[in-house]
Structure formats: structure tokens, C-alpha cells
Enzyme design. Sequence first.
Site, PDB file in Angstrom:
ATOM      1  CD  GLU A  51     -33.494 -23.190 -25.699  1.00 13.21           C
ATOM      2  OE1 GLU A  51     -33.737 -22.236 -26.808  1.00 13.21           O
ATOM      3  OE2 GLU A  51     -33.982 -23.400 -24.230  1.00 13.21           O
ATOM      4  CG  PHE A 113     -42.327 -19.468 -13.450  1.00  9.63           C
ATOM      5  CD1 PHE A 113     -42.365 -17.999 -14.506  1.00  9.63           C
ATOM      6  CD2 PHE A 113     -41.169 -20.161 -13.517  1.00  9.63           C
ATOM      7  CE1 PHE A 113     -41.126 -17.247 -14.968  1.00  9.63           C
ATOM      8  CE2 PHE A 113     -40.244 -19.584 -14.528  1.00  9.63           C
ATOM      9  CZ  PHE A 113     -39.630 -17.852 -15.428  1.00  9.63           C
ATOM     10  CD  GLN A 114     -39.390 -20.908 -17.585  1.00  7.96           C
ATOM     11  OE1 GLN A 114     -38.851 -21.957 -17.116  1.00  7.96           O
ATOM     12  NE2 GLN A 114     -38.433 -19.762 -18.465  1.00  7.96           N
ATOM     13  CE  LYS A 163     -37.553 -29.041 -10.958  1.00  5.74           C
ATOM     14  NZ  LYS A 163     -36.952 -27.234 -10.039  1.00  5.74           N
ATOM     15  CG  MET A 476     -36.025 -17.641 -52.892  1.00  4.08           C
ATOM     16  SD  MET A 476     -35.213 -17.511 -55.403  1.00  4.08           S
ATOM     17  CE  MET A 476     -34.344 -20.136 -54.852  1.00  4.08           C
TER      18      MET A 476
END
Lengths: 575, 163
Positions: A51, A113-114, A163, A476
Site C-alpha cells: 500500500e 479484527f483489523q 464496511k 548519503m
Amino acid sequence: MELTGAEIIWECLLREGVEIVFGYPGGAILPTYDALSKYQDRVRHVLVRHEQGATHMADGYARITGKVGVAMATSGPGATNMVTGIATAMMDSVPLVCITGQVPSTVLGSDAFQETDITGITLPITKHNFLVTNVKQIAPALRKAFHIARTGRPGPVLVDITKDAQNQKLDFTYPTEPLRLPGYVPPSAATPDQIERALALIKSAERPLILAGHGVMMSGAERQLLELAERAQIPVALTLLGKGAMPEAHPLCLGMMGMHGAAAVNQAIQSADLLLAFGMRFDDRVTGNLRTYSPNSRKIHIDIDASELNKNVKVDVGIAGDLRTVLEQLLPHVPSLSHAAWLGEIRNWQEETDERDIVHHVAPSDKLYAAHAIHDLWAATNGDAIVVTDVGQHQMWTAQYYLNQRPRTLITSGGLGTMGFGFPAAIGVKLGAPQETVWAIVGDGGFQMTLCELATAAQENVNVNVAIINNAYLGMVRQWQEFFHGERYNATPMHNPDFVKLAEAYGIAARRVRTRAEIPETVAWAHSINAPTVVEFQVEKEDIVYPMVPAGADLDKMIRRPAPPRNLPDWSENH
Amino acid sequence: MKHTLVALVENEPGVLNRVASLFRRRNFNIDSLTVGRTEDPNISRMTIVLDSDVTRVDQVQKNLYKLVNVIQVYEITEQPSVSRDLALIKVRASAEVAVLASQFGARIIDYRDGAMILDLSDEEDRVEQFIEALRPHGIIELVRTGVVAMGRGNHVVQAPQLA
Ligand SMILES: Cc1ncc(C[n+]2csc(CCOP(=O)(O)OP(=O)(O)O)c2C)c(N)n1
Ligand SMILES: [Mg+2]
């Protein structure tokens, strides 16, 4: 018409003119993915591999097109994976709308959940965000999100949609009433008094200098900038994100300022008697020590964000407004001026700078310096590619040696300095500007942070070319260790995979370059392939980006390239 | 120097959180922040007191404006205005305490188990003086609301777009 919340999401995206969504599915966003069947002929969905990649792709797409980039993810880990990309867009004022699924509103707050509080997490790194728990709120929230993302000082907006809201049905007509945002009024024009005071300073200055930033491009003020510079004969220095605001070949364009800016530019800033800061924010990477910054100059600052005025540098005239609008107010009153003595002084500094420039020196044929590689890439692409960088030494060399002739031709993570940005952003850039040649210039370190998107590039056949500047170091950081940490190279050498084989494993054509001589032909080869390519440049491992203003040091206290240049033993013979 | 800002914000969930998050992120130190409803059910009103020696008032004001839910921010420090801070102070009951209370115009609003609760609503300085005067007598419990303020007469704090 009766629609589900999921369908309403796609309807809203279509209404906002969205052509492409970068995303990754999961439980809480599944209804929206399900509804995609109905819309995929009108909106392209690009399946990413992480993502973070989706947010960087949307970011690249937004920077090249000027439109709002859209990324989509599920709740919990999907949403948290977006955080780096959102913060990157926030720091560089890039308009994004990120849509995340959320657990059903009935279990919100129960550690379902999640479940993760993504609106809480992204509060300080979004311009605004919304938690939507009801189908009726979807369209109003998305309309506001797009408006807020693209107007004023652009930025990322996150819309978290439960949802159940995606599953609920609603008799839907697209709302057309004006948005109700009583607290959101971006500034636009300057007051007559501000214009008058700015003009007085411009007319009386003997050593004026324009500092052009990202805001020039975002407000579309390139033409006005050029007009002002030419008519009033004011030289222009660019920030990293300001590169492209003015053609770098223009005699009044001095190039980049700041930590790795050209020495002549920093000297000009320190010696100026008037700074005109346009759409830039006096970041510490461009000012160095604030107490000694441009000590003898008056300052005019024009920025769309009022809170940037007088934040880091105290200014004499601060104008909160849209840069193009304000310059258009100003221009009719600006007379033709000349600053020949000042421009001559700058030219002398530039000549001295040029003499130390590594591109003017010939290296032994068995050595490939990254600066040469990037310079040659610039030459082989006629300086006309869109270049997207990652973060590190290669980024600074790109800024120094890939000169930009057009706006929006350098895409790079400036404010956050996000390693892993370059390659996915380049995918977004190519998808936003298919007619352009796109090169991602990345380090061996940063590329490995998001190289999983090779699969995305292959699956979607995105014709982007990747130049890996492989110095087998976190270069760097190694440079800082060399200068400031007693040459203790802890945790910076890298044992890398075979990048050519790696690319080939993804079905992507790849080549390796070890000498300057191979570069033109390899670039031509990459351009001949209508698919992604990877070119690994095996460059000198221990190299330094010059000049460098150490963090917090005075802007003119630069560490300069030793002359003859470092590691170039045959310099005198070839010079 | 103390400055008083009044912010009108949309009455929506999470707005206080946005303001608090902003202050924390920008390292703005504030003396007090109060929030409550107003004559308009869509609008809440915040009173923010801060010290300009510690925190830059212009930056606080400009950054508040950057929050989409913040409608209007007024600096009322220089305006004719009244302000009140309310304190409830529980002390051991005694005749001296009762005298102090009446001197400061505080009300005794409860007396139980040998303790009284004093109620003083006044300017912040006066409340502070009262607390200092009570300290030697043993403060058991103390709570303050923080300052609320209002301009006098025609100095009205209003959301222009909605008014
Ligand atoms: C996500 C992230 N982690 C760490 C850093 C700190 N950092 C800045 S540059 C750099 C080294 C980059 O190495 P590489 O990608 O190989 O590029 P090079 O400097 O060698 O060109 C690091 C670790 C960062 N900017 N971003
Ligand atoms: Mg490297």
C-alpha cells in the site's frame, strides 16, 4: 437510483474526474472492490504490491498531472501501510485522496479484527480526514475531500469508510449543492498595500534574487515568474522542488540553492539585498543557520499558506495568496530594470563553481562516477525525460546534473526525504503522462524498499526505466559518517542482490553498466523497449556530493570539492 | 505576556482532538483551553490562553485557521472584554477560611465531613490570589475550568459566514 455505498464511492470518483486508482484489497474494503466490476471500464485500477506503493504512485500521478491522485486500501495494516506515503505527500503539498475501508460501525472502538484508528493516526499528516460511518455521508465526505485536497495549499485527505456504510443502500442522486465548509477559505489575492510595499522594495533593490519553489508549479505561475525575472533582470534560484519552475538553461536561472546547491547560488543568497521568495517555505535544508541567513536582505514572501510567513525567516512583506494571482497583480507595475553589476558578480562566482565541477573533469576509464552517469543519462535523454528520484546521494546528483527545461520534470520527495518513493512514484508518473519518457533514478538502498512494485510495472506493462545508481552503500549516510562521524561506516555497506537477475525474475529486461562509454547505447536500448526496463549503474562506492553545507551551518560555509577533484588522479593531465 | 484567543469551530466529533493534536505537534504551549456550546448549535467556542513569551501567537492563530473545522479565530487580548475562570476548592472548614471566602466574593456551596467547597468565578488573577491565600489553610482538592472570555458591547465574536 438505488446504489450501495460501494457503488456511490465509484460514482463520486467518476464525478471527480478520476481515471486511475492505485490500490490493494482486503476485508474491510471488499464491497468497494466488488462494485469495481460495474466501473472498471471507466476507471483503471492498478493493483500494487504494497500500500505504500499505492500512495507513492498516486503521488507521482498527482505531481505530473496536477490532478488529485487516488489510493485505496483496506483497514488496519492496509491503512497503516499508507502512512509513509501520506506523510510524504503532506510535506510536499501533493493532492491525494486516500480511501480506506474500516471495520463495521457496530464494532468501531472494540479492537475488532483489523481495526485501527487511521483517522487518529493520520491526523497530523493529512490536510484533513473523515471517518464515514453511514452511506449518506459518503458522497458529501468524498466531495469535500477532493475539494480540500486540490485547493489552497494542496495536500492529502483520507476518507475512512466503514464496511457497513459500503454495504448500505441509498436512493442516490449526486449532490450538487455548494459544499458546506465554513472554516475553509484559502487565501487568493494580495491587498493593494501589499503590492505597493513589494514594488517599492523591488524598485529600490540593487542585488535582488528570486527564490522559486514548488508553489510556482502548483499555482501555474511559471510564465509570470519568467516575465518578472526578465523585465526586472532578477536572477532566480530554485529549491529542489522548484526545479523546472524556470528553464535551467536560461541565463537568469542560477540553479539549485541549499545544502547541496551550487556554491554560487548560496553566495548570491548571502549577498543579496532583496529576496523574493515565491511558493517556498525556507526549509532548514535551504537556509542553513537561520541567524546568519541572508543577513543584509529585505524579504518579500508570497505563499498560499499564511502560516509559512514569518515561520522560519522574518520577512518585510508577507503575502498570503495564490502566487500566480499575486504576480499578475504585481507585474503591470514592474518597470524594466537592470542589475548588471550584481549579475556580473554572480557570474564570477559561477565560473569559480564551474571550475570545480566534476562534469568538467575526465575520470580514468575504469571508474564510473555517479555524477558522470547522471550527466550522461541527461545527455542521452536530451534532457527531456521526466526524472523521478529516490532519496540520497543519487537524488542530489540528479538535482545537480539533470537540468530541467520544463515544469514538472523532476519528481522527488523533498520535505520528508522518503526512501522508497522513487520507483513507485515513477510508475504513477508514467501512467499520468504516457507520452513522456520516464526515468526513475534510485539508489541501491532505497530501491530495495519498494522494489516489489517491479511486479506491478510488469503486470500493468508500465514503460518506465529504472536507473539504479549502485554504490553498494547507503551513500548519503556514508557521506555524513565520513564528514561528521569519524569515518565509522556502521550499518551503511550493502550486500546487494544481482539487480539484473532480480529484474529478469520479474520478467523485466535489464542491463548493467560499468563504464561511461556504455551509457548512450544502453539508454537507447532502454528507450527501444516498450516495457519497463532496469539499468544498474555500478558506480564508485565512496563518493561525495559536493558542495555541502553541514546541517545548521552558515549557508556560505560550504564544504567544497577539493581541486583537483577527489579520487581523480589524472585530473591534471586531462584538464 | 498573556494572550486570549477565541476560536469558533464546527460542532463536530473530533474537533477538540484536532486542536489538541495541532498544539502538541507544533510544540505550542498553552495556559488553558476551554470548549463549550454557543448560541448556534452548529458552532462550539474555544477560549485559548497562551503566553507570547513561550509560544508565538501569530503561528497559533494561522495554524488554527489551517484546520478545516475552525471557522474563525479572534484575538481579544487588546479588546475591551471580560473573562472568567471558575474554581471549586475544597478546604478544611474554619472561621478564617469563611472570612477569606467572603473577602474574595467566593460562595460556600457545600459543607460536609468538616470540609467546605468554595466556589469562585472571577478573573484568572483573582482566582490565583484566592488560591494562594487559601494554601496555608490546607487545600484538599482543587479544580478549575480554565478561562472563558467575551468582548464587551459591540465587540462581538461571530462566525461571519453563518451569522
Ligand atoms: C525510509 C528512510 N529511511 C532512512 C532514511 C535515511 N537516509 C537518507 S539517505 C539514505 C541512504 C540512501 O542510500 P541509497 O538508496 O543507496 O542512495 P545513495 O545515497 O547511496 O545514492 C538513508 C538511509 C530515509 N531518508 N528514508
Ligand atoms: Mg547507495
